[in-house]
Design a protein around this motif. Structure first.
Motif, PDB file in Angstrom:
ATOM      1  N   TYR A   1      -4.436   7.365  -2.664  1.00  0.00           N
ATOM      2  CA  TYR A   1      -3.911   6.076  -2.191  1.00  0.00           C
ATOM      3  C   TYR A   1      -3.747   5.125  -3.380  1.00  0.00           C
ATOM      4  CZ  TYR A   1      -5.219   7.298   2.664  1.00  0.00           C
ATOM      5  OH  TYR A   1      -5.345   7.883   3.893  1.00  0.00           O
ATOM      6  N   ARG A   2      -2.793   4.227  -3.264  1.00  0.00           N
ATOM      7  CA  ARG A   2      -2.576   3.218  -4.299  1.00  0.00           C
ATOM      8  C   ARG A   2      -2.255   1.865  -3.668  1.00  0.00           C
ATOM      9  NH1 ARG A   2      -4.638   6.643  -6.559  1.00  0.00           N
ATOM     10  NH2 ARG A   2      -4.055   7.760  -8.455  1.00  0.00           N
ATOM     11  N   ARG A   3      -2.747   0.802  -4.296  1.00  0.00           N
ATOM     12  CA  ARG A   3      -2.379  -0.559  -3.901  1.00  0.00           C
ATOM     13  C   ARG A   3      -1.579  -1.198  -5.037  1.00  0.00           C
ATOM     14  NH1 ARG A   3      -7.900  -1.247  -1.796  1.00  0.00           N
ATOM     15  NH2 ARG A   3      -7.833  -1.258   0.487  1.00  0.00           N
ATOM     16  N   TYR A   4      -0.655  -2.053  -4.674  1.00  0.00           N
ATOM     17  CA  TYR A   4       0.183  -2.740  -5.660  1.00  0.00           C
ATOM     18  C   TYR A   4       0.125  -4.245  -5.391  1.00  0.00           C
ATOM     19  CZ  TYR A   4       2.204   1.922  -6.392  1.00  0.00           C
ATOM     20  OH  TYR A   4       2.387   3.263  -6.654  1.00  0.00           O
ATOM     21  N   LYS A   5      -0.206  -4.981  -6.424  1.00  0.00           N
ATOM     22  CA  LYS A   5      -0.189  -6.434  -6.320  1.00  0.00           C
ATOM     23  C   LYS A   5       1.237  -6.914  -6.548  1.00  0.00           C
ATOM     24  CE  LYS A   5      -2.391 -10.583  -8.221  1.00  0.00           C
ATOM     25  NZ  LYS A   5      -3.339 -11.087  -9.256  1.00  0.00           N
ATOM     26  N   ILE A   6       1.801  -7.571  -5.551  1.00  0.00           N
ATOM     27  CA  ILE A   6       3.191  -8.006  -5.615  1.00  0.00           C
ATOM     28  C   ILE A   6       3.258  -9.415  -6.188  1.00  0.00           C
ATOM     29  CG2 ILE A   6       5.296  -8.379  -4.305  1.00  0.00           C
ATOM     30  CD1 ILE A   6       4.363  -5.465  -4.433  1.00  0.00           C
ATOM     31  N   GLU A   7       4.024  -9.583  -7.269  1.00  0.00           N
ATOM     32  CA  GLU A   7       4.143 -10.882  -7.932  1.00  0.00           C
ATOM     33  C   GLU A   7       5.602 -11.169  -8.250  1.00  0.00           C
ATOM     34  OE1 GLU A   7      -0.029 -11.280 -10.369  1.00  0.00           O
ATOM     35  OE2 GLU A   7       1.503  -9.996 -11.241  1.00  0.00           O
ATOM     36  N   GLY A   8       5.886 -12.439  -8.474  1.00  0.00           N
ATOM     37  CA  GLY A   8       7.218 -12.822  -8.909  1.00  0.00           C
ATOM     38  C   GLY A   8       8.263 -12.855  -7.812  1.00  0.00           C
TER      39      GLY A   8
ATOM     40  N   VAL B   1       3.426  10.543  12.665  1.00  0.00           N
ATOM     41  CA  VAL B   1       4.058   9.395  12.006  1.00  0.00           C
ATOM     42  C   VAL B   1       3.236   8.130  12.246  1.00  0.00           C
ATOM     43  CG1 VAL B   1       6.077   7.881  12.038  1.00  0.00           C
ATOM     44  CG2 VAL B   1       6.379  10.359  12.028  1.00  0.00           C
ATOM     45  N   ALA B   2       2.795   7.938  13.495  1.00  0.00           N
ATOM     46  CA  ALA B   2       2.008   6.748  13.819  1.00  0.00           C
ATOM     47  C   ALA B   2       0.673   6.749  13.081  1.00  0.00           C
ATOM     48  CB  ALA B   2       1.777   6.682  15.327  1.00  0.00           C
ATOM     49  N   GLN B   3       0.053   7.921  12.961  1.00  0.00           N
ATOM     50  CA  GLN B   3      -1.216   8.026  12.239  1.00  0.00           C
ATOM     51  C   GLN B   3      -1.048   7.605  10.775  1.00  0.00           C
ATOM     52  OE1 GLN B   3      -2.721  12.048  11.996  1.00  0.00           O
ATOM     53  NE2 GLN B   3      -4.212  11.530  10.419  1.00  0.00           N
ATOM     54  N   ILE B   4       0.002   8.096  10.137  1.00  0.00           N
ATOM     55  CA  ILE B   4       0.220   7.775   8.723  1.00  0.00           C
ATOM     56  C   ILE B   4       0.592   6.307   8.565  1.00  0.00           C
ATOM     57  CG2 ILE B   4       1.625   8.313   6.698  1.00  0.00           C
ATOM     58  CD1 ILE B   4       1.995  11.140   7.899  1.00  0.00           C
ATOM     59  N   ARG B   5       1.478   5.805   9.460  1.00  0.00           N
ATOM     60  CA  ARG B   5       1.872   4.399   9.390  1.00  0.00           C
ATOM     61  C   ARG B   5       0.683   3.471   9.609  1.00  0.00           C
ATOM     62  NH1 ARG B   5       4.412   1.772  13.645  1.00  0.00           N
ATOM     63  NH2 ARG B   5       2.660   2.681  14.827  1.00  0.00           N
ATOM     64  N   ASP B   6      -0.178   3.784  10.578  1.00  0.00           N
ATOM     65  CA  ASP B   6      -1.345   2.949  10.842  1.00  0.00           C
ATOM     66  C   ASP B   6      -2.322   2.956   9.671  1.00  0.00           C
ATOM     67  OD1 ASP B   6      -0.251   2.429  13.286  1.00  0.00           O
ATOM     68  OD2 ASP B   6      -1.563   3.791  14.417  1.00  0.00           O
ATOM     69  N   GLU B   7      -2.450   4.106   8.998  1.00  0.00           N
ATOM     70  CA  GLU B   7      -3.326   4.174   7.832  1.00  0.00           C
ATOM     71  C   GLU B   7      -2.784   3.321   6.688  1.00  0.00           C
ATOM     72  OE1 GLU B   7      -6.582   5.689   5.360  1.00  0.00           O
ATOM     73  OE2 GLU B   7      -6.201   5.004   7.407  1.00  0.00           O
ATOM     74  N   ALA B   8      -1.468   3.345   6.498  1.00  0.00           N
ATOM     75  CA  ALA B   8      -0.855   2.498   5.468  1.00  0.00           C
ATOM     76  C   ALA B   8      -1.072   1.023   5.799  1.00  0.00           C
ATOM     77  CB  ALA B   8       0.631   2.805   5.355  1.00  0.00           C
ATOM     78  N   HIS B   9      -0.958   0.693   7.076  1.00  0.00           N
ATOM     79  CA  HIS B   9      -1.159  -0.689   7.515  1.00  0.00           C
ATOM     80  C   HIS B   9      -2.600  -1.127   7.272  1.00  0.00           C
ATOM     81  CE1 HIS B   9      -0.192  -4.319   9.645  1.00  0.00           C
ATOM     82  NE2 HIS B   9      -1.082  -4.083  10.597  1.00  0.00           N
ATOM     83  N   ARG B  10      -3.549  -0.259   7.644  1.00  0.00           N
ATOM     84  CA  ARG B  10      -4.965  -0.579   7.427  1.00  0.00           C
ATOM     85  C   ARG B  10      -5.265  -0.775   5.949  1.00  0.00           C
ATOM     86  NH1 ARG B  10      -9.095   1.368   5.217  1.00  0.00           N
ATOM     87  NH2 ARG B  10      -7.970   3.230   4.567  1.00  0.00           N
ATOM     88  N   PHE B  11      -4.758   0.125   5.120  1.00  0.00           N
ATOM     89  CA  PHE B  11      -5.047   0.065   3.691  1.00  0.00           C
ATOM     90  C   PHE B  11      -4.432  -1.179   3.062  1.00  0.00           C
ATOM     91  CE2 PHE B  11      -4.540   1.834  -0.736  1.00  0.00           C
ATOM     92  CZ  PHE B  11      -5.900   1.948  -0.982  1.00  0.00           C
ATOM     93  N   ALA B  12      -3.243  -1.567   3.525  1.00  0.00           N
ATOM     94  CA  ALA B  12      -2.607  -2.777   2.997  1.00  0.00           C
ATOM     95  C   ALA B  12      -3.360  -4.026   3.418  1.00  0.00           C
ATOM     96  CB  ALA B  12      -1.156  -2.852   3.477  1.00  0.00           C
ATOM     97  N   ILE B  13      -3.796  -4.074   4.664  1.00  0.00           N
ATOM     98  CA  ILE B  13      -4.494  -5.258   5.171  1.00  0.00           C
ATOM     99  C   ILE B  13      -5.824  -5.465   4.453  1.00  0.00           C
ATOM    100  CG2 ILE B  13      -5.808  -6.083   7.171  1.00  0.00           C
ATOM    101  CD1 ILE B  13      -3.516  -5.380   8.916  1.00  0.00           C
ATOM    102  N   THR B  14      -6.589  -4.384   4.254  1.00  0.00           N
ATOM    103  CA  THR B  14      -7.875  -4.539   3.568  1.00  0.00           C
ATOM    104  C   THR B  14      -7.679  -5.036   2.144  1.00  0.00           C
ATOM    105  OG1 THR B  14      -7.835  -2.180   2.990  1.00  0.00           O
ATOM    106  CG2 THR B  14      -9.050  -2.806   4.969  1.00  0.00           C
TER     107      THR B  14
ATOM    108  N   SER C   1       0.844  -1.197   0.000  1.00  0.00           N
ATOM    109  CA  SER C   1       0.000   0.000   0.000  1.00  0.00           C
ATOM    110  C   SER C   1       0.873   1.240   0.000  1.00  0.00           C
ATOM    111  CB  SER C   1      -0.902   0.016   1.235  1.00  0.00           C
ATOM    112  OG  SER C   1      -0.136   0.240   2.406  1.00  0.00           O
ATOM    113  N   CYS C   2       0.362   2.302  -0.613  1.00  0.00           N
ATOM    114  CA  CYS C   2       0.982   3.622  -0.560  1.00  0.00           C
ATOM    115  C   CYS C   2      -0.113   4.614  -0.198  1.00  0.00           C
ATOM    116  CB  CYS C   2       1.611   3.990  -1.905  1.00  0.00           C
ATOM    117  SG  CYS C   2       2.211   5.703  -1.986  1.00  0.00           S
ATOM    118  N   VAL C   3       0.025   5.244   0.971  1.00  0.00           N
ATOM    119  CA  VAL C   3      -0.935   6.270   1.379  1.00  0.00           C
ATOM    120  C   VAL C   3      -0.240   7.626   1.371  1.00  0.00           C
ATOM    121  CG1 VAL C   3      -2.242   4.631   2.782  1.00  0.00           C
ATOM    122  CG2 VAL C   3      -0.460   6.027   3.860  1.00  0.00           C
TER     123      VAL C   3
END
Length: 650
Positions: free
Chosen positions: A456-463, A570-583, A442-444
């Motif tokens: 925001y952007r999500r990236y599917k990681i392959e390979g 910093v924690a707010q932004i990091r937690d948002e990136a974590h949430r967005f990646a998990i979903t 995730s990139c927030v």
């Protein structure tokens, strides 16, 4: 712009202004880069546009905007109402810098009552005979009945609960309804009449649906009268058990109506608008009354308020706050009701222009009545809305003040050389997977003192090897910044690169020294500034508040106090990136495990066959668990196709 700067426009632009007609229309100002600055309407195009170029506006904010105008476009229309419609369509779609902007909220929820008509003359399916109550967002269509819109999801769910309690209408999905063999829990607690197992006839259920619709239309007295007549009729026939059922239903409905304070029939559908302006921000509070019930309210905060309100020409200025409030109210009504149904009555704190009401009336097909000096119940509603607007704006100003303090604290801690903290841009990356399955990055984005979900952007990681977080981080950073580096090289350097090729001021990665070294390697390979990379490393025991910042340019680790405003950001932004990646990861994992859209991808499976399969087996998992023989029993599924489906879903 300083006071001694003289704005000089091209002769071509001035000649175009001089040649404008004395007709109603819409004008658009563009800068030298082709960016849209402002959209306005005028009853007299020539007089209105000329006033921007003939006044001495140097040193003012409006003069600053006028100094940027390099090109002008106009569209002539037939009336001021048409000009107003075109103006606000352009504002919503093009979002010019100097107009008041309200977020285009297309997500208003509705209460949906599914249709009962059958198809192809074959009569309705069993579940179509019994209308279903549902929470709904999206475009409405003629196949079902919709009530709303409602100001919040809570308001819809509360209404559904009310209708379940009083009329016991079903809420289950059609696939669940079709496969029930015994009553569900909702039947046991008297929130459903059990149509799935024949506990109520289609005729009696249809009568309950009609009563529910009447209540939603505000015809509560009619519903009560009909229920009382039915109760007395059962009592006269000595059907005391049925009469008792209706007695309980009447009692439940009466209690609800007392709690909801149902108004008179004249105020079944009303919108109440309140405006509050303070501290350079504004709030519009919209309260909704539908079917005679006050459903709650919703707050809106316009963007670009200071830029837009600076464009009031001197001869048009009123008392400052009153003038701004009027502009905000006008902009909200014009933009909001372009895509949302307008009720017949609007209760307003200020009078609005006649062309706006004319436009709303033409769009809705009914006369819109605006009341700006309400009495009795309407006055109470407006006072409530104004109080809520004050509370919401106070909350916003407090949050913004806190967020601005956090931004400034972080910039100070990291020694970021920025004059305007609102321009600080931070991008944060995180990796999420389950034991290597369905890896997502995730990139927030944080900018303007707030998170920017639209970017925001999500990236599917392959390979990569499953579970290799370093390889995943390398891949996402390379994909995100390789184009930036290429654009900077083509422009001859970062300083001359276009805005879209600008690096963020800070790149946060969720991780410690290992993740930072990966990010550093990517940036060095691309020729980018590694000093912008900061890792967020979990502290001792991985406890919140003990995080440390890790730098890619050799600076020592930095541990901030648990109550540090910089660490909170910093924690707010990091937690948002974590949430967005998990979903994103969970959605990808569910798609893999349940087959996702693979059913549609099978050759020979179109929408109709897919619908039949899902209907027969209750979902993709049911289809995947079915045998070849069971699949072949579905209409349109041949034995060969059944075998193909069976193999594809293994």
């Amino acid at each position: 712009m300083s006071d001694d700067v003289v704005v000089v426009h091209s002769p071509e632009l001035l000649a175009q202004v001089a040649a404008l007609p004395a007709l109603p229309g819409v004008y658009r100002y563009f800068d030298t880069q082709g960016a849209l600055l402002y959209v306005g309407k005028a009853l007299h195009l020539k007089r209105r546009v000329s006033s921007y170029f003939q006044k001495n506006l140097d040193g003012t904010r409006i003069g600053h905007m006028v100094g940027k105008i390099a090109r002008l476009e106009t569209t002539v229309v037939r009336s001021e109402a048409e000009a107003l419609l075109l103006e606000n369509n352009l504002i919503k779609t093009l979002q010019p810098r100097y107009n008041i902007l309200f977020r285009d909220d297309k997500s208003y929820p509705y209460l949906q009552l599914t249709g009962v008509a059958g198809k192809d003359g074959q009569g309705p399916a069993p579940w179509q005979q019994f209308a279903r109550l549902a929470y709904y967002r999206g475009a409405v269509n003629h196949k079902h009945r919709y009530f709303g819109p409602y100001p919040s999801a809570w308001a819809v769910k509360e209404t559904i609960e009310l209708l379940q309690k009083v009329f016991r209408l079903r809420t289950c999905e059609d696939t669940v309804f079709n496969h029930r063999s015994r009553p569900c829990l909702l039947f046991q607690i008297r929130r459903c009449s059990g149509p799935c197992v024949g506990k109520i006839s289609p005729e009696d259920y249809a009568q309950e649906v009609a009563h529910a619709q009447a209540l939603l239309r505000g015809e509560a007295d009619t519903v009560l009268a009909q229920l009382q007549q039915r109760m007395m009729a059962h009592a006269e026939r000595l059907e005391f058990e049925l009469a008792a059922e209706l007695r309980n239903q009447i009692a439940a409905l009466s209690q609800v109506l007392q709690q909801q304070s149902v108004s008179t029939a004249d105020d079944r559908d009303v919108d109440i608008l309140a405006v509050r302006v303070q501290g350079g921000r504004a709030c519009v509070n919209l309260a909704m009354v539908r079917g005679g019930r006050h459903l709650g309210d919703r707050a809106y905060f316009p963007a670009q308020l200071q830029e837009a309100t600076a464009l009031v020409l001197p001869e048009e200025e009123q008392a400052q706050d009153a003038g701004i409030a009027s502009q905000v109210l006008h902009a909200f009504m014009a933009q909001h009701y372009l895509g949302v149904p307008v009720p017949p009555v609007l209760v307003l704190p200020l009078p609005v222009a006649a062309p706006l009401l004319q436009l709303l009336s033409e769009q809705s097909g009914q006369r819109i009545h605006a009341v700006h000096q309400p009495r009795a119940l309407r006055r109470t509603w407006l006072e409530m809305a104004q109080h809520n607007a004050e509370l919401q704006l106070a909350r916003l100003l407090a949050e913004e003040g806190s967020q601005q303090a956090r931004t400034s604290a972080l910039a100070q801690v990291l020694d970021l050389p920025l004059d305007d903290m609102a321009q600080l841009r931070i991008e944060c990356f995180d990796i999420s997977h389950t034991a290597g399955e369905a890896t997502q990055a995730s990139c927030v984005v944080f900018q303007g003192h707030q998170m920017q979900p639209a970017q925001y952007r999500r990236y599917k990681i392959e390979g990569i090897t499953g579970g290799d977080d370093y390889a995943a981080m390398h891949q996402v950073l390379l994909r995100r910044y390789s184009k930036v580096a290429e654009a900077q090289r083509e422009a001859g350097g970062a300083d001359t690169a276009p805005a879209q090729a600008r690096l963020p001021d800070l790149v946060l990665v969720d991780g410690g020294q290992g993740q930072v070294k990966v990010a550093q390697a990517v940036f060095e390979a691309l020729g980018l500034d590694v000093s912008r990379i900061v890792g967020v490393e979990k502290g001792e025991g991985r406890k919140v508040g003990l995080e440390e910042l890790v730098f890619a340019d050799g600076r020592p680790k930095l541990a901030l106090a648990a109550d540090s405003a910089a660490l909170m950001l910093v924690a707010q932004i990091r937690d948002e990136a974590h949430r967005f990646a998990i979903t994103g990861m969970r959605a990808a994992r569910a798609k893999v495990r349940t087959g996702g859209s693979r059913l549609e991808d099978i050759a020979g499976i179109g929408p109709k066959k897919r619908a039949r399969l899902l209907q027969r087996f209750g979902g993709v998992r049911g289809v995947a668990a079915a045998s070849v023989q069971d699949l072949a029993t579905v209409e349109g599924i041949s034995p060969a196709l059944a075998e193909t489906i069976y193999q594809a879903l293994r």
